[in-house]
Design a protein around this motif. Structure first.
Motif, mmCIF file in Angstrom:
data_model
loop_
_atom_site.group_PDB
_atom_site.id
_atom_site.type_symbol
_atom_site.label_atom_id
_atom_site.label_comp_id
_atom_site.label_asym_id
_atom_site.label_seq_id
_atom_site.Cartn_x
_atom_site.Cartn_y
_atom_site.Cartn_z
ATOM 1 N N PHE A 192 13.055 -78.382 -25.157
ATOM 2 C CA PHE A 192 12.821 -78.123 -26.797
ATOM 3 C C PHE A 192 11.402 -78.270 -27.358
ATOM 4 O O PHE A 192 10.688 -79.078 -26.677
ATOM 5 N N GLY A 193 11.152 -77.560 -28.362
ATOM 6 C CA GLY A 193 9.825 -77.592 -28.815
ATOM 7 C C GLY A 193 9.881 -78.754 -29.811
ATOM 8 O O GLY A 193 11.081 -79.286 -30.391
ATOM 9 N N PRO A 194 8.915 -78.854 -30.892
ATOM 10 C CA PRO A 194 8.970 -79.912 -31.779
ATOM 11 C C PRO A 194 9.735 -79.577 -33.090
ATOM 12 O O PRO A 194 10.015 -80.442 -33.906
ATOM 13 N N GLY A 195 9.863 -78.207 -33.135
ATOM 14 C CA GLY A 195 10.749 -77.916 -34.539
ATOM 15 C C GLY A 195 9.828 -77.305 -35.550
ATOM 16 O O GLY A 195 8.554 -77.810 -35.656
ATOM 17 N N THR A 196 10.383 -76.532 -36.331
ATOM 18 C CA THR A 196 9.978 -76.149 -37.687
ATOM 19 C C THR A 196 10.768 -76.702 -38.806
ATOM 20 O O THR A 196 12.096 -76.278 -38.660
ATOM 21 N N ARG A 197 10.593 -77.407 -39.536
ATOM 22 C CA ARG A 197 11.225 -77.997 -40.830
ATOM 23 C C ARG A 197 10.964 -76.891 -41.960
ATOM 24 O O ARG A 197 9.880 -76.900 -42.613
ATOM 25 N N LEU A 198 12.017 -76.138 -42.385
ATOM 26 C CA LEU A 198 12.042 -75.433 -43.275
ATOM 27 C C LEU A 198 12.739 -75.897 -44.616
ATOM 28 O O LEU A 198 13.985 -76.438 -44.667
ATOM 29 N N THR A 199 12.116 -75.717 -45.668
ATOM 30 C CA THR A 199 12.596 -76.336 -46.881
ATOM 31 C C THR A 199 12.714 -75.163 -47.880
ATOM 32 O O THR A 199 11.724 -74.366 -48.183
ATOM 33 N N VAL A 200 14.281 -74.993 -48.439
ATOM 34 C CA VAL A 200 14.198 -73.787 -49.265
ATOM 35 C C VAL A 200 14.334 -74.537 -50.473
ATOM 36 O O VAL A 200 15.533 -75.315 -50.920
ATOM 37 N N THR A 201 13.767 -74.088 -51.576
ATOM 38 C CA THR A 201 13.452 -74.486 -53.118
ATOM 39 C C THR A 201 14.030 -73.567 -54.191
ATOM 40 O O THR A 201 14.333 -72.371 -53.879
ATOM 41 N N ASN B 226 5.768 -61.141 -23.859
ATOM 42 C CA ASN B 226 5.395 -62.306 -23.201
ATOM 43 C C ASN B 226 6.452 -63.587 -23.313
ATOM 44 O O ASN B 226 5.893 -64.644 -23.103
ATOM 45 N N TYR B 227 7.651 -63.087 -23.805
ATOM 46 C CA TYR B 227 8.751 -64.074 -23.756
ATOM 47 C C TYR B 227 8.738 -64.936 -25.048
ATOM 48 O O TYR B 227 9.794 -65.867 -25.285
ATOM 49 N N SER B 228 7.727 -64.918 -25.949
ATOM 50 C CA SER B 228 7.828 -65.725 -27.036
ATOM 51 C C SER B 228 8.679 -64.962 -28.058
ATOM 52 O O SER B 228 9.181 -63.820 -27.914
ATOM 53 N N SER B 229 9.050 -65.777 -29.163
ATOM 54 C CA SER B 229 10.204 -65.510 -29.882
ATOM 55 C C SER B 229 10.215 -65.590 -31.327
ATOM 56 O O SER B 229 9.215 -66.599 -31.677
ATOM 57 N N GLU B 230 10.560 -65.040 -32.201
ATOM 58 C CA GLU B 230 10.431 -64.974 -33.516
ATOM 59 C C GLU B 230 11.876 -65.073 -34.290
ATOM 60 O O GLU B 230 12.689 -64.293 -33.733
ATOM 61 N N LEU B 231 12.136 -66.126 -35.139
ATOM 62 C CA LEU B 231 13.314 -66.091 -35.719
ATOM 63 C C LEU B 231 13.014 -65.822 -37.266
ATOM 64 O O LEU B 231 12.062 -66.405 -37.852
ATOM 65 N N ASN B 232 13.548 -64.823 -37.863
ATOM 66 C CA ASN B 232 13.726 -64.518 -39.136
ATOM 67 C C ASN B 232 14.968 -64.783 -39.893
ATOM 68 O O ASN B 232 16.043 -64.530 -39.596
ATOM 69 N N VAL B 233 14.765 -65.278 -41.146
ATOM 70 C CA VAL B 233 15.898 -65.734 -41.961
ATOM 71 C C VAL B 233 15.514 -65.031 -43.307
ATOM 72 O O VAL B 233 14.746 -65.342 -44.009
ATOM 73 N N ASN B 234 16.581 -63.989 -43.532
ATOM 74 C CA ASN B 234 16.177 -63.278 -44.764
ATOM 75 C C ASN B 234 17.074 -63.938 -45.964
ATOM 76 O O ASN B 234 18.123 -64.750 -45.897
ATOM 77 N N LEU C 284 7.621 -75.602 -43.268
ATOM 78 C CA LEU C 284 7.544 -74.101 -44.093
ATOM 79 C C LEU C 284 8.374 -74.195 -45.295
ATOM 80 O O LEU C 284 9.589 -74.789 -45.435
ATOM 81 N N ILE C 285 7.783 -74.037 -46.614
ATOM 82 C CA ILE C 285 8.462 -74.274 -47.790
ATOM 83 C C ILE C 285 8.557 -72.800 -48.457
ATOM 84 O O ILE C 285 7.768 -71.839 -48.606
ATOM 85 N N LYS C 286 9.632 -72.494 -48.598
ATOM 86 C CA LYS C 286 10.023 -71.167 -49.286
ATOM 87 C C LYS C 286 10.911 -71.333 -50.368
ATOM 88 O O LYS C 286 11.527 -72.335 -50.732
ATOM 89 N N THR C 287 10.913 -70.127 -51.261
ATOM 90 C CA THR C 287 11.721 -70.026 -52.320
ATOM 91 C C THR C 287 13.274 -69.303 -52.118
ATOM 92 O O THR C 287 13.287 -68.396 -51.355
ATOM 93 N N ARG C 288 14.155 -69.686 -52.685
ATOM 94 C CA ARG C 288 15.383 -68.917 -52.575
ATOM 95 C C ARG C 288 15.396 -67.614 -52.727
ATOM 96 O O ARG C 288 14.753 -66.939 -53.375
ATOM 97 N N GLY C 289 15.900 -66.843 -51.809
ATOM 98 C CA GLY C 289 15.829 -65.342 -51.785
ATOM 99 C C GLY C 289 14.687 -64.837 -51.211
ATOM 100 O O GLY C 289 14.599 -63.330 -50.501
ATOM 101 N N GLN C 290 13.663 -65.498 -50.727
ATOM 102 C CA GLN C 290 12.522 -64.998 -49.906
ATOM 103 C C GLN C 290 13.065 -65.103 -48.282
ATOM 104 O O GLN C 290 13.954 -65.408 -47.879
ATOM 105 N N GLN C 291 12.018 -64.704 -47.439
ATOM 106 C CA GLN C 291 12.102 -64.393 -46.256
ATOM 107 C C GLN C 291 11.386 -65.470 -45.270
ATOM 108 O O GLN C 291 10.181 -65.866 -45.639
ATOM 109 N N ALA C 292 11.875 -65.887 -44.347
ATOM 110 C CA ALA C 292 11.068 -66.980 -43.520
ATOM 111 C C ALA C 292 10.716 -66.414 -42.065
ATOM 112 O O ALA C 292 11.935 -65.832 -41.747
ATOM 113 N N THR C 293 9.707 -66.511 -41.655
ATOM 114 C CA THR C 293 9.377 -66.382 -40.394
ATOM 115 C C THR C 293 9.042 -67.505 -39.296
ATOM 116 O O THR C 293 8.036 -68.109 -39.747
#
Lengths: 115, 113
Positions: A106-115, A71-79, A11-20
Motif C-alpha cells: 500500500f501507498g500512504p494514501g490521499t486524504r480527500l475532504t469534501v466540503t 507504465n502501470y500508474s493509475s488514476e482514480l476519478n471521483v465525479n 485534497l479538499i474539494k467542494t460538493r459536486g466537483q471532481q477529484a483526481t
C-alpha cells in the motif's frame, strides 16, 4: 526500491466537483488496487486494474472511475463529489507469487475532504 | 461488506507484554493477510498465511489460521511503544486478487511505556 507512491497527500474539494487521485506502483508490479477508508465504514475495495484494464470493481457507483496507464500508474476519478466521499483513499500494487497468491503493498494514501 | 471482524476493537497493554488480536471471517478464503496502519496512514503488510497453512512466524509476530473455525490470530510478543497502531486482517477469497482484499474494522493497539 521505491514503494507505492500517491499524490496528492491531501485534497479538499467542494460538493459536486471532481477529484483526481494518482498512484504509482512498485516497479515491476502490474496490478493496482484502490480502496476507500471512510470513517466508520472501514477499508472497502474500490477498483482493480491489471495490464491497463479494469478487472473488477467493488460496490461503488459509476461516478468512481479510473484508468491505468501503459507504465502501470493509475488514476482514480471521483465525479459529482458528495460529502460522504470524504475518506482516505489507498492505492496498492501487487506482484504474483507462486500459486497465484498476491501480497498487496500500500501507498500512504490521499486524504480527500469534501466540503 | 465486512468479511473479517477483529476482536478486540481496542487493546491497551504495557510495553514488554504480549498482544493477541483475533479475526473471524465468514466465507472460504484462499489466504488471509495482516496489516498495520499507523495514525491513519498507509498500510504495512505484516504476514500472509495461506488456507493450507496453520501457523507462520515473522520476527516477533506469530499468526495462526483455523479454517474450520474461520478464524485467525495475530500475536505480537515483547511489545514495544512503536507497535502502537491499528491492525487489520484482510481476506483474499480467490488468491488472484480479483475481488480485492476484504478488511475487518481493525484492532487499535496501544502500548504504554
Amino acid at each position: 526500491e521505491a514503494g507505492v507512491t500517491q499524490s496528492p497527500t491531501h485534497l479538499i474539494k467542494t460538493r459536486g466537483q471532481q477529484a483526481t487521485l494518482r498512484c504509482s506502483p512498485i516497479s515491476g508490479h502490474t496490478s493496482v488496487y484502490w480502496y476507500q477508508q471512510a470513517l466508520g465504514l472501514g477499508l472497502q475495495f474500490l477498483l482493480w486494474y491489471d495490464e491497463g484494464e479494469e478487472r473488477n470493481r467493488g460496490n461503488f457507483p459509476p461516478r468512481f472511475s479510473g484508468r491505468q496507464f501503459p507504465n502501470y500508474s493509475s488514476e482514480l476519478n471521483v465525479n459529482a463529489l458528495e460529502l460522504e466521499d470524504s475518506a482516505l483513499y489507498l492505492c496498492a500494487s501487487s506482484l504474483a507469487l507462486t500459486g497465484l497468491v498476491y501480497e498487496q503493498y500500500f501507498g500512504p494514501g490521499t486524504r480527500l475532504t469534501v466540503t | 461488506s465486512q468479511q473479517g471482524e477483529e476482536d478486540p476493537q481496542a487493546l491497551s497493554i504495557q510495553e514488554g507484554e504480549n498482544a493477541t488480536m483475533n479475526c473471524s471471517y465468514k466465507t472460504s478464503i484462499n489466504n488471509l493477510q495482516w496489516y498495520r496502519q499507523n495514525s491513519g496512514r498507509g498500510l504495512v503488510h505484516l504476514i500472509l498465511i495461506r488456507s493450507n497453512e496453520r501457523e507462520k512466524h515473522s520476527g516477533r509476530l506469530r499468526v495462526t489460521l483455523d479454517t474450520s473455525k474461520k478464524s485467525s490470530s495475530l500475536l505480537i510478543t515483547a511489545s514495544r511503544a512503536a507497535d502502537t497502531a491499528s491492525y487489520f486482517c484482510a481476506t483474499d477469497l480467490t488468491g488472484g486478487g480479483a475481488d480485492g482484499l476484504t478488511f475487518g474494522k481493525g484492532t487499535h493497539l496501544i502500548i504504554q511505556p
